[in-house]
Design a protein around this motif. Structure first.
Motif, short mmCIF file in Angstrom:
data_model
loop_
_atom_site.label_atom_id
_atom_site.label_comp_id
_atom_site.label_asym_id
_atom_site.label_seq_id
_atom_site.Cartn_x
_atom_site.Cartn_y
_atom_site.Cartn_z
N ILE A 28 0.83 -1.21 0.00
CA ILE A 28 0.00 0.00 0.00
C ILE A 28 0.86 1.26 0.00
O ILE A 28 0.49 2.28 -0.57
N ASN A 29 2.04 1.19 0.62
CA ASN A 29 2.90 2.36 0.63
C ASN A 29 3.55 2.62 -0.72
O ASN A 29 4.00 3.73 -0.99
N SER A 30 3.56 1.61 -1.58
CA SER A 30 4.14 1.86 -2.90
C SER A 30 3.21 2.71 -3.73
O SER A 30 3.58 3.18 -4.80
N PHE A 31 1.98 2.94 -3.24
CA PHE A 31 1.04 3.78 -3.97
C PHE A 31 0.88 5.15 -3.32
O PHE A 31 -0.12 5.82 -3.51
N LYS A 32 1.89 5.53 -2.53
CA LYS A 32 1.83 6.85 -1.92
C LYS A 32 3.05 7.65 -2.34
O LYS A 32 4.04 7.11 -2.81
N PHE A 50 -3.74 8.52 -3.17
CA PHE A 50 -3.33 7.42 -4.04
C PHE A 50 -2.56 7.95 -5.24
O PHE A 50 -3.01 8.86 -5.93
N THR A 51 -1.40 7.40 -5.47
CA THR A 51 -0.63 7.84 -6.62
C THR A 51 0.19 6.69 -7.16
O THR A 51 0.64 5.83 -6.41
N THR A 52 0.36 6.68 -8.46
CA THR A 52 1.22 5.64 -9.03
C THR A 52 2.56 6.24 -9.42
O THR A 52 3.28 5.68 -10.25
N ILE A 53 2.90 7.36 -8.77
CA ILE A 53 4.14 8.04 -9.15
C ILE A 53 5.35 7.13 -8.99
O ILE A 53 6.28 7.16 -9.80
N GLY A 54 5.32 6.28 -7.98
CA GLY A 54 6.44 5.36 -7.78
C GLY A 54 6.59 4.44 -8.98
O GLY A 54 7.68 4.28 -9.55
N TRP A 238 11.67 6.62 -1.90
CA TRP A 238 11.04 5.42 -1.37
C TRP A 238 9.84 4.93 -2.17
O TRP A 238 9.70 3.71 -2.35
N PRO A 239 8.96 5.78 -2.64
CA PRO A 239 7.85 5.23 -3.42
C PRO A 239 8.35 4.41 -4.59
O PRO A 239 7.83 3.32 -4.88
N LEU A 247 7.38 -5.11 -7.36
CA LEU A 247 7.32 -5.79 -8.65
C LEU A 247 8.35 -6.91 -8.70
O LEU A 247 8.10 -7.97 -9.25
N ALA A 248 9.52 -6.66 -8.11
CA ALA A 248 10.60 -7.65 -8.15
C ALA A 248 10.24 -8.92 -7.39
O ALA A 248 10.77 -9.98 -7.67
#
Lengths: 273, 302, 425
Positions: A28-32, A50-54, A238-239, A247-248
């Protein structure tokens, strides 16, 4: 029977929560954004935060797919040889009696008793003289050598558990040792082979050190190495890092799910006489 | 037995593994380990000094303190894995055997998931969870209105090692689960059916059927735990850096080796002393492995 | 059959990875071009180098293509030394100041740069970090220095009617005010990673106590000892910070300290000037900075102005001519200008007059006008032995902040460590 069922599931479910909660957090933190990760790490991203910037950064700023394919190639080829050669050697060391057998077994295990980074400089010099630096072949060669000890010690143990009668029956029928190994023993070892594959694949997939010193060239980098560009001396994005590492984690997971079928296969194979 | 296999076939079996292993592992290791018996003079020349480096490790006031500290910490690290990770792993594997394949696969996969993550992620997320500023404290406050702050588990000398050991247990419990489970399902199906039909109790089945049959695998898991833990490095390195703070309380032999061999920050590396640390690690692990092999040998002869 | 399939798969796999050897990577496709690789630990600077700085040089030199290829910071020393020993290191090496690079030079890994014309643009002070002890040979071009101080949240200060602290008394008064307000951590600093305790703590304020270069050179000559009053006092000040660092500082990492400050939850951030780049664009409040507060009764001020990064040539590179051309370019005003403005907080060490645009960077730079500059005292000569002084400072500073060691004990441990191997001439 019902009570046992309930207890079993409760105990397991509780443990699973403990095992998965941190992972859910990572996801969930990968979407912040970086700010939101530290403002409220436990909150699920709302529609605003919510962001997909990462994930976008991962794909836009790095050759993520290329790193992915590189890691995939290197890991797969390494595993194939580790399992194949490891199984053959485990058979050679545990099935037959000859002088020096125990020493040979111990010799193979030495590989697990030493920090792997110790021999890096001679390895580099060797690869350099073979003109193999900055290639994937170099990494495969190094990983095969490092994965063999673990493969052999596990497979040795499972080979010893195979009933003697099966092998002797085949010998009575005049089957050659090689055919016994490949046509009878290997199929019976499926759970062990699957186990070894998973355990050996994960450290190779996640390894940073050897790709860093042997194969750092552009276009040749592995996933773990390629992501390092987002981890600075002072600034860490970090994001992006969480997105990339989430993903890895997927290929090992897929590998594990695929191999699960092999593990189950073993139930029926091991019980038939 | 020897009559059945031709020498040619034996070479075929052992050859490839021996080749790769010797060329790309053994030779580089020996080339470097032998440095532990030398000292470096003027960048290039190596001067033979016998056991001087080992003497430094054990007796020199500065080095020996660090060395024994690392050894002691490593022992604690290992004991946590041996007596928390493995028993829980065995228990989980036992529970899984009684379930349908689908359910078992789901639970197994969930338990294995932490093992597949990179150390960077594991380190980051646990540091966040355990952080008194961001982590559990905020949840305790929000949900239970507890105003007390949780102690900085990873930051206090007294708790850092135990905490990081438990994080490591969390990460690697999938390994004993998988190995024991693989061994359990290899048990003859008829025996397992018999247990179900005769309604043998859980613990009775465990001690009289399961345990004896997976004992070799448990021994295998134990030796793997021993070897992996005394060679452990990555988690501490990722979370605490090579200096393994606070005040070396999380220092393991692996981090000591890295720091000594490669140097750190302004401290330049000492390949001779570093090789000596690696040799010491090797010997420590060798003792454990020898015991295991001796034990396994006896079981074979039985 | 299956075995055959398996072997076939393996052969294909090995073939594929061998094939990847043959296929040239795009950078090497033009054989007339020399590709130069820069080794560095500054992954943070990747975009700045490859997108802003290097294109300028590469455009002016069509036969050379320079690429910035950093290693993860934590692995840099190990990876670089391994690659140098194994023969696979890049052509240009980012140099750490003083002994780490001196060792590389003595091992024959760095080229002597005495014939670089642009060396005349650097002061002796700048060059010392990358010269042999007799000052006769330079082996890296100085790139940049970093200055230490304190970045603070101007909005918080304004809301509490606080002024920039000038003296130590002002400093603690301000901390008390923030503390009594509640809800805001006065100092954003943690001890989990240990190095900030040394770098942004000990070295940051210590220069005021040991009087900058006088103290540093005194330690080297043996006139001063680390167990002297000045060093004990530095540790005493650090100990005083502890109650103002929030509840979780013992487990607080560098990233977390940065997050604490940028989220507006902390008032003061002990900083190195590189942190300017960490904060720009990430904060929603006004930022400014103040120099280390003056000890009571002292009027002379000092700042830690540390020669931090240099660039040298791998002596075993096959492209020495091209590498030297690049190094010459690094000594120009053009480079200094681009570098300073793309990497605010890293101050070019050359003497050229350049215009720095970032206001926070200019604030740090302004302190040079009335404070005396000094480099970190452990970097030159004093970290050549074991135990390493810099690493010891990390350990003791963190422990003092953690209150697990007294200032006196810390100072004595430092001196004891130094006594173990250092003999002043």
């Amino acid at each position: 029977m019902n009570k046992k069922y309930l207890l079993t599931h409760t105990a397991l479910a509780l443990y699973v929560v403990f095992a998965l909660l941190p992972i859910v957090l990572i996801f969930i933190n990968s979407f912040k954004s970086q700010k939101d990760i530290f403002d409220a790490p436990f909150k699920i991203p709302s529609t605003e935060s919510f962001t997909t910037i990462g994930y976008q950064t991962v794909f836009n700023n790095s050759d993520f797919l290329l790193y992915f394919v590189n890691s995939l190639t290197i890991t797969s080829v390494s595993i194939i040889f580790i399992v194949l050669f490891g199984g053959m050697a485990a058979w050679g060391v545990s099935e037959y009696k000859y002088r020096g057998r125990i020493l040979l077994s111990l010799f193979f295990i030495f590989g697990m008793m030493i920090p792997v980074r110790l021999g890096t400089i001679p390895i580099l010099e060797l690869l350099q003289s073979l003109n193999l630096t900055n290639t994937h072949t170099a990494l495969v060669l190094v990983y095969i050598a490092q994965g063999l000890p673990f493969s052999i010690i596990i497979l040795e143990s499972f080979i010893r558990d195979i009933p003697k009668e099966i092998k002797d029956a085949a010998r009575c029928d005049g089957v050659s040792e090689t055919d016994i190994l490949f046509h009878i023993v290997f199929p019976l070892l499926k759970p062990a082979l699957a186990t070894v594959t998973i355990f050996v694949a994960i450290p190779i997939w996640n390894d940073l050190w050897f790709p860093l010193v042997i194969t750092p060239a552009d276009g040749k980098q592995t996933l773990t190495l390629g992501i390092q560009q987002f981890i600075g001396q002072f600034i860490t994005d970090w994001p992006t890092v969480l997105a990339a590492l989430s993903l890895a984690a997927i290929p090992p997971l897929i590998l594990y799910i695929l191999l699960s079928k092999q593990l189950i296969h073993g139930l029926f194979a091991g019980s038939s006489k | 037995m020897m009559k059945n296999v031709k020498k040619r076939e034996l070479i075929l079996f052992l050859g490839p593994a021996l080749f790769f292993y010797c060329v790309f592992f053994v030779y580089p290791m020996i080339a470097t380990i032998k440095l532990s018996f030398y000292e470096t003079i003027n960048n290039d020349t190596q001067n033979f000094v016998g056991l001087a480096n080992f003497n430094t490790l054990i007796n020199d006031p500065f080095f020996s303190e660090v060395f024994w500290n690392a050894l002691w910490n490593n022992l604690i690290f290992f004991l946590f894995h041996m007596f928390i990770q493995n028993p829980i792993g065995i228990l989980i594997a036992l529970l899984l055997v009684n379930l349908s394949f689908k359910a078992a696969t789901f639970y197994r996969t969930a338990v294995m998931l932490p093992t597949m993550l990179s150390f960077v992620i594991v380190g980051f997320i646990w540091q966040l969870i355990l952080s008194p500023t961001w982590g559990i404290t905020s949840i305790l406050y929000d949900v239970f209105s507890i105003k007390e702050n949780t102690p900085a588990l990873l930051g206090e000398e007294s708790t850092a090692l135990i905490t990081i050991s438990l994080v490591s247990v969390w990460q690697f419990i999938g390994i004993p689960v998988l190995l024991i489970y693989a061994a359990l399902i290899s048990i003859n199906k008829d025996i397992l059916e018999a247990i179900k039909l005769e309604k043998v109790g859980f613990f009775k089945a465990f001690f009289h059927v399961h345990l004896p049959m997976v004992w070799p695998t448990i021994a295998l898991v134990s030796i793997l735990t021993y070897v992996n833990n005394f060679n452990a490095f990555d988690l501490i390195y990722t979370v605490k850096g090579p200096l393994a703070g606070p005040n070396f309380s999380t220092d393991l032999l692996g981090t000591l080796f890295y720091r000594t061999f490669f140097g750190f920050q302004l401290q330049s590396g000492n390949i001779n002393l570093g090789a000596a640390v690696a040799t010491a690690m090797f010997l420590i692990i060798l003792i454990g492995v020898s015991i295991y092999l001796f034990f396994v040998q006896r079981r074979i002869l039985r | 059959m299956k075995r055959l399939g398996l072997i076939l798969l393996a052969v294909v796999g090995l073939g594929a990875s061998y094939w990847s050897v043959q296929k040239p990577s795009t950078n090497e496709s033009n054989s007339a071009k020399s590709e130069l690789i820069i080794e560095s630990w500054r992954s943070d600077d990747l975009a700045a180098w490859n997108e802003k700085i290097l294109p300028v040089f590469n455009a002016q030199n069509p036969n050379i293509n320079v690429v910035f290829r950093p290693s993860p910071a934590t692995e840099y020393n190990a990876a670089l030394n391994t690659k140098l020993a194994g023969g696979t290191a890049g052509d240009l090496i980012t140099c750490r100041p003083f002994d780490a690079s001196l060792k590389l030079f003595n091992e024959g890994n760095l080229l002597a740069l005495n014939d670089i014309a642009g060396l005349k643009h650097y002061s002796n002070f700048a060059k010392t970090a990358w010269q042999t002890d007799d000052l006769k040979t330079t082996f890296c071009i100085p790139l940049a220095s970093v200055i230490h101080g304190f970045i603070y949240n101007q909005n918080i200060f304004k809301s509490l009617s606080l002024q920039k602290p000038k003296t130590v008394d002002d400093f603690y008064k301000a901390l008390d005010v923030v503390s009594s307000k509640g809800g805001i951590t006065p100092i954003a600093l943690g001890t989990a990673d240990q190095w900030e305790a040394a770098t942004m703590g000990f070295h940051n304020i210590g220069v005021n106590y040991w009087q900058g270069e006088k103290g540093r050179l005194g330690l080297i000559s043996g006139k001063e000892k680390l167990s002297d009053k000045a060093y004990v006092e530095t540790f005493t000040q650090l100990e005083k910070w502890a109650p103002f660092m929030g509840n979780g500082y013992k487990a607080q990492t560098y990233t977390q300290s940065q997050a604490l400050f940028t989220s507006g939850k902390a008032a003061i951030y002990p900083a190195g000037s590189w942190d300017i780049a960490s904060f720009n664009g990430k904060v929603e409040f006004e930022m400014s900075a103040f120099a280390p507060p003056l000890p009571t009764g002292q009027s002379e001020c000092f700042i830690s102005d540390h020669t931090d990064i240099g660039l040298g040539i791998n002596a075993k590179s096959g492209k020495l001519e091209a590498a030297k051309k690049f190094i010459e370019w690094l000594t120009t005003a053009e480079f200094a200008q681009i570098y300073a403005n793309n990497l605010p907080g890293f101050f070019p060490l050359s003497n050229h007059e350049i215009k720095i645009e970032d206001p926070l960077a200019n604030e740090f730079l302004s302190w040079r006008q009335h404070c005396k500059s000094s480099i970190r005292n452990s970097y030159h000569i004093l970290s050549r032995g074991t135990p390493n002084l810099e690493n010891e400072i990390w350990n003791t500073s963190a422990q003092v902040l953690n209150k697990s060691m007294s200032p006196k004990e810390a100072a004595q441990q430092l001196q004891k460590g130094l006594d173990n191997w250092y003999r002043p001439n």
